[in-house]
Design a protein around this motif. Sequence first.
Motif, PDB file in Angstrom:
ATOM      1  N   GLY A 268       0.879  -1.254   0.207  1.00  0.00           N
ATOM      2  CA  GLY A 268      -0.019  -0.015   0.019  1.00  0.00           C
ATOM      3  C   GLY A 268       0.843   1.271  -0.180  1.00  0.00           C
ATOM      4  O   GLY A 268       1.975   1.188   0.215  1.00  0.00           O
ATOM      5  N   PHE A 422       0.317   1.614  -6.387  1.00  0.00           N
ATOM      6  CA  PHE A 422      -0.618   0.800  -5.427  1.00  0.00           C
ATOM      7  C   PHE A 422      -2.055   1.615  -5.102  1.00  0.00           C
ATOM      8  O   PHE A 422      -2.158   2.652  -5.573  1.00  0.00           O
ATOM      9  N   LEU A 424      -4.442   0.455  -2.218  1.00  0.00           N
ATOM     10  CA  LEU A 424      -5.197  -0.383  -1.129  1.00  0.00           C
ATOM     11  C   LEU A 424      -6.171   0.655  -0.335  1.00  0.00           C
ATOM     12  O   LEU A 424      -7.362   0.496  -0.353  1.00  0.00           O
ATOM     13  N   SER A 468      -2.012  -3.385  -5.611  1.00  0.00           N
ATOM     14  CA  SER A 468      -2.419  -3.475  -3.966  1.00  0.00           C
ATOM     15  C   SER A 468      -3.025  -4.849  -3.970  1.00  0.00           C
ATOM     16  O   SER A 468      -3.325  -5.550  -2.930  1.00  0.00           O
TER      17      SER A 468
END
Length: 491
Positions: A268, A422, A424, A468
């Motif tokens: 993340g 990423f 997340l 992610s």
Amino acid sequence: MTETAILPAACRDLLDSVPTGLFIDGRFRPAQSGATFAVSDPASGDTLIEVADAGVEDASAAMESAVGAFDAWAATAPRERSEILRAAFDLVRKRADDFALLMSLELGRALPDSVNEVNYGAEFLRWFAEEAVRINGRYTTSPSGNGRILVTHQPVGVALAITPWNFPLAMGTRKIGPALAAGAPIIVKPAEETPLTMLALAQVFDEVGLPPGVLSVIQTSHAAQVSAPLIDDPRLAKISFTGSTEVGRMLLGQAAQNVQRTSMELGGNAPFLVFEDADIDLAVQGAFLAKMRNGGEACTAANRFLVHADVAEEFTSSLMDKMGQLQVGPGYAEGTTLGPLVNQQQFDSVAASVVGAVGEGARIRLGGEAIEGAGYFYPATVLDEVPADAPVTQAEIFGPVAVVSTFTTEDEAVSAANATEFGLAAYIYTRDVDRAFRVSERLESGMVGVNRGVISDVAAPFGGVKQSGLGREGGSEGIYEYLTTKYIAFT
């Protein structure tokens, strides 16, 4: 400077009560090779205890046991599976103090954070105990009128769970809970740094009557060697992994060979957006929680604070004041609110990220210098004037370092937030409801917190987009990761 930690008697007594063998076929046993490895205290670097070190032959034994248990466990009544999970929840809660102390010993984190994890991690057992009896299907008439459609769900088969060191209980229960609820046996390979919590959980399941083979725990100091033959085995149906994107990519490649189902909760780089109309006191409180939960060693941790220029100094100063109050020390010591990082590698990585940021022009407002002495202690640190494209903004820090950059427009903030591979978690602070919805929808993230700094909830689907990962854990969605969908056509 820290001094070498001396374990209190209560810690030593607890360690003496923890199983150290591999949990295979319903019993704890040594590795077939007789090998062991040391679990270390991050507060001192000293060995806490030696545990069995699984090899390929032990992994094979775990697979045989799981395969042998599958048919009976899949046929076990959902209510019975539910009651075993509920009994495990009750026993974990009864032993909450022991679980919390054990995690602070092997992970290093402050005891209050460990107490929070016990509460969170145990809830997955209760949640999926309830979900076990709510696996739904459907029965409808075909639109053409020439037949009927029956849709049902069946256990996926044997699952392999590979869990990380940073949440040694919750990352296990978040995978074990839905697998057992769905009727799927599961083999768990905990992180080398933190196997004790998972062994204690295996002991709980043994005591509440989980049949042999339904759960195996195979800790090892050579993860790739032990995991590879399991993934190569065509009898393995499912892989659930929480860890780095780099390792996740490799596992996905291995899983492709047998077309195994996968759930991947990977890296993340969470942005934390503070707009000019935000309640700054509330934003600072949320920032503190989003950054310092687990000492910053969390995949959902706020990694980049993107703050409107008009409120940046007020926000940064207040965050400095709050982070500056943290008390550094061994996680299991009374009064500690910031424990050590988990190991030397993580310590070096965090220290290097700060040095690199300063080299890119960042200003140290708090901390920023490694603490000398025993253990892997790094102080709470705040950096500002960080260029939005600095390397420190592109990788997970995974430590107690807050990095503050500024923006002036909403578009600029969203663009900076999304400028990462990423996706997340993300966080937004604003009083404008329209903006909250608008920005939430524009953010490339699997989860968004609006005016809240802790978003993990057992009743909500946890997972990310982009690099992610894929799949979801928790919520009503989580159990379906361990079920296959079957369509039966009737005339």
